[in-house]
Design a protein around this motif. Structure first.
Motif, mmCIF file in Angstrom:
data_model
loop_
_atom_site.group_PDB
_atom_site.id
_atom_site.type_symbol
_atom_site.label_atom_id
_atom_site.label_comp_id
_atom_site.label_asym_id
_atom_site.label_seq_id
_atom_site.Cartn_x
_atom_site.Cartn_y
_atom_site.Cartn_z
ATOM 1 N N ASP A 1 -84.127 11.361 6.659
ATOM 2 C CA ASP A 1 -84.531 11.093 5.284
ATOM 3 C C ASP A 1 -86.041 10.866 5.202
ATOM 4 O O ASP A 1 -86.551 10.293 4.255
ATOM 5 C CB ASP A 1 -83.771 9.903 4.704
ATOM 6 C CG ASP A 1 -83.982 8.631 5.511
ATOM 7 O OD1 ASP A 1 -84.661 8.674 6.544
ATOM 8 O OD2 ASP A 1 -83.449 7.587 5.099
ATOM 9 N N VAL A 2 -86.744 11.351 6.217
ATOM 10 C CA VAL A 2 -88.194 11.214 6.272
ATOM 11 C C VAL A 2 -88.830 12.342 5.459
ATOM 12 O O VAL A 2 -88.525 13.511 5.677
ATOM 13 C CB VAL A 2 -88.691 11.290 7.739
ATOM 14 C CG1 VAL A 2 -90.205 11.213 7.798
ATOM 15 C CG2 VAL A 2 -88.048 10.204 8.571
ATOM 16 N N PRO A 3 -89.693 12.017 4.495
ATOM 17 C CA PRO A 3 -90.351 13.085 3.738
ATOM 18 C C PRO A 3 -91.328 13.859 4.626
ATOM 19 O O PRO A 3 -91.967 13.287 5.499
ATOM 20 C CB PRO A 3 -91.094 12.339 2.628
ATOM 21 C CG PRO A 3 -91.215 10.939 3.091
ATOM 22 C CD PRO A 3 -90.090 10.684 4.051
ATOM 23 N N VAL A 4 -91.397 15.142 4.393
ATOM 24 C CA VAL A 4 -92.285 16.005 5.165
ATOM 25 C C VAL A 4 -93.677 15.940 4.542
ATOM 26 O O VAL A 4 -93.823 16.180 3.342
ATOM 27 C CB VAL A 4 -91.777 17.461 5.159
ATOM 28 C CG1 VAL A 4 -92.704 18.362 5.937
ATOM 29 C CG2 VAL A 4 -90.361 17.528 5.710
ATOM 30 N N PRO A 5 -94.697 15.625 5.344
ATOM 31 C CA PRO A 5 -96.053 15.611 4.791
ATOM 32 C C PRO A 5 -96.427 16.982 4.204
ATOM 33 O O PRO A 5 -96.081 18.019 4.761
ATOM 34 C CB PRO A 5 -96.935 15.269 5.994
ATOM 35 C CG PRO A 5 -96.021 14.559 6.945
ATOM 36 C CD PRO A 5 -94.669 15.200 6.745
ATOM 37 N N ARG A 6 -97.128 16.957 3.085
ATOM 38 C CA ARG A 6 -97.506 18.191 2.385
ATOM 39 C C ARG A 6 -98.307 19.138 3.276
ATOM 40 O O ARG A 6 -98.137 20.344 3.199
ATOM 41 C CB ARG A 6 -98.289 17.837 1.126
ATOM 42 C CG ARG A 6 -98.609 19.030 0.263
ATOM 43 C CD ARG A 6 -99.244 18.570 -1.047
ATOM 44 N NE ARG A 6 -99.737 19.675 -1.831
ATOM 45 C CZ ARG A 6 -99.007 20.411 -2.661
ATOM 46 N NH1 ARG A 6 -97.737 20.141 -2.825
ATOM 47 N NH2 ARG A 6 -99.552 21.407 -3.343
ATOM 48 N N THR A 7 -99.166 18.604 4.142
ATOM 49 C CA THR A 7 -99.960 19.476 5.010
ATOM 50 C C THR A 7 -99.078 20.236 5.988
ATOM 51 O O THR A 7 -99.323 21.413 6.266
ATOM 52 C CB THR A 7 -101.026 18.679 5.780
ATOM 53 O OG1 THR A 7 -100.391 17.633 6.514
ATOM 54 C CG2 THR A 7 -102.073 18.109 4.851
ATOM 55 N N ILE A 8 -98.040 19.591 6.498
ATOM 56 C CA ILE A 8 -97.108 20.273 7.410
ATOM 57 C C ILE A 8 -96.322 21.325 6.650
ATOM 58 O O ILE A 8 -96.149 22.453 7.121
ATOM 59 C CB ILE A 8 -96.178 19.263 8.108
ATOM 60 C CG1 ILE A 8 -96.983 18.443 9.121
ATOM 61 C CG2 ILE A 8 -95.000 19.962 8.777
ATOM 62 C CD1 ILE A 8 -96.211 17.344 9.806
ATOM 63 N N LEU A 9 -95.842 20.969 5.480
ATOM 64 C CA LEU A 9 -95.088 21.908 4.654
ATOM 65 C C LEU A 9 -95.935 23.135 4.328
ATOM 66 O O LEU A 9 -95.482 24.274 4.498
ATOM 67 C CB LEU A 9 -94.642 21.200 3.374
ATOM 68 C CG LEU A 9 -93.651 21.914 2.481
ATOM 69 C CD1 LEU A 9 -92.363 22.204 3.214
ATOM 70 C CD2 LEU A 9 -93.384 21.073 1.246
ATOM 71 N N ALA A 10 -97.165 22.924 3.905
ATOM 72 C CA ALA A 10 -98.055 24.035 3.555
ATOM 73 C C ALA A 10 -98.334 24.923 4.767
ATOM 74 O O ALA A 10 -98.282 26.153 4.668
ATOM 75 C CB ALA A 10 -99.367 23.504 2.978
ATOM 76 N N THR A 11 -98.623 24.327 5.896
ATOM 77 C CA THR A 11 -98.909 25.113 7.105
ATOM 78 C C THR A 11 -97.692 25.907 7.534
ATOM 79 O O THR A 11 -97.797 27.090 7.875
ATOM 80 C CB THR A 11 -99.384 24.193 8.249
ATOM 81 O OG1 THR A 11 -100.572 23.514 7.826
ATOM 82 C CG2 THR A 11 -99.679 24.988 9.517
#
Length: 125
Positions: A29-39
Motif C-alpha cells: 500500500d506504499v504510494p509510488v513516487p512520481r519520479t519513479i512512475l514517470a521514469t
C-alpha cells in the motif's frame, strides 16, 4: 528506419520498472513516487518503440509520455488514425505482464482506436 535516441538510460529505466513492480504489488500500500512512475513509463514507451519502430500507432500515457511505433502508414497532421491511451498504472501492468492486453481493453482501461491499435503481440515487454 532510424530509432529515436533513448532519453532514459536502460539501467535506470529497468530499475524504475522494478521499483514500481515492488511498490505496486498486491500486498503493498506504499504510494509510488512520481519520479519513479514517470521514469518507468517513459522507459517502457522507449522500449516499445525500439522493439516495434514505426509511426503508424501512437501510444499515449498521460501525463508522462507519448510515442509512435509499429511499421505502417505514417500520419503527418492531426490526430493519428491509430491511437492507444491509458493511465500509467494500466500501462505498467500491461508491460510487466500483470495485466493482459485483451483484459485491459475489455475492462475499458485502455482506449484503442484504429485498425492497427493492438499491442497484444508486443506486450508484455
Amino acid at each position: 528506419m532510424a530509432v529515436a535516441r533513448r532519453r532514459i538510460d536502460p539501467k535506470d529505466g529497468a530499475a524504475a520498472v522494478e521499483a514500481w513492480r515492488k511498490a505496486a504489488g498486491p500486498s503493498s500500500d506504499v504510494p509510488v513516487p512520481r519520479t519513479i512512475l514517470a521514469t518507468a513509463v517513459r522507459y517502457t514507451l522507449e522500449e516499445v518503440t525500439a522493439r516495434a519502430p514505426g509511426n503508424s500507432v501512437e501510444v499515449r500515457v498521460p501525463p508522462f509520455g507519448v510515442t509512435q511505433c509499429v511499421e505502417g502508414p505514417r500520419h503527418t497532421r492531426g490526430t493519428p488514425p491509430n491511437v492507444i491511451e491509458c493511465d500509467a498504472a494500466t500501462w505498467l501492468a500491461m508491460v510487466t505482464g500483470q495485466l493482459g492486453w485483451a483484459d485491459a481493453v475489455a475492462a475499458h482501461k485502455v482506449a484503442a482506436s484504429g485498425l492497427r491499435a493492438d499491442l497484444s503481440a508486443l506486450l508484455p515487454l
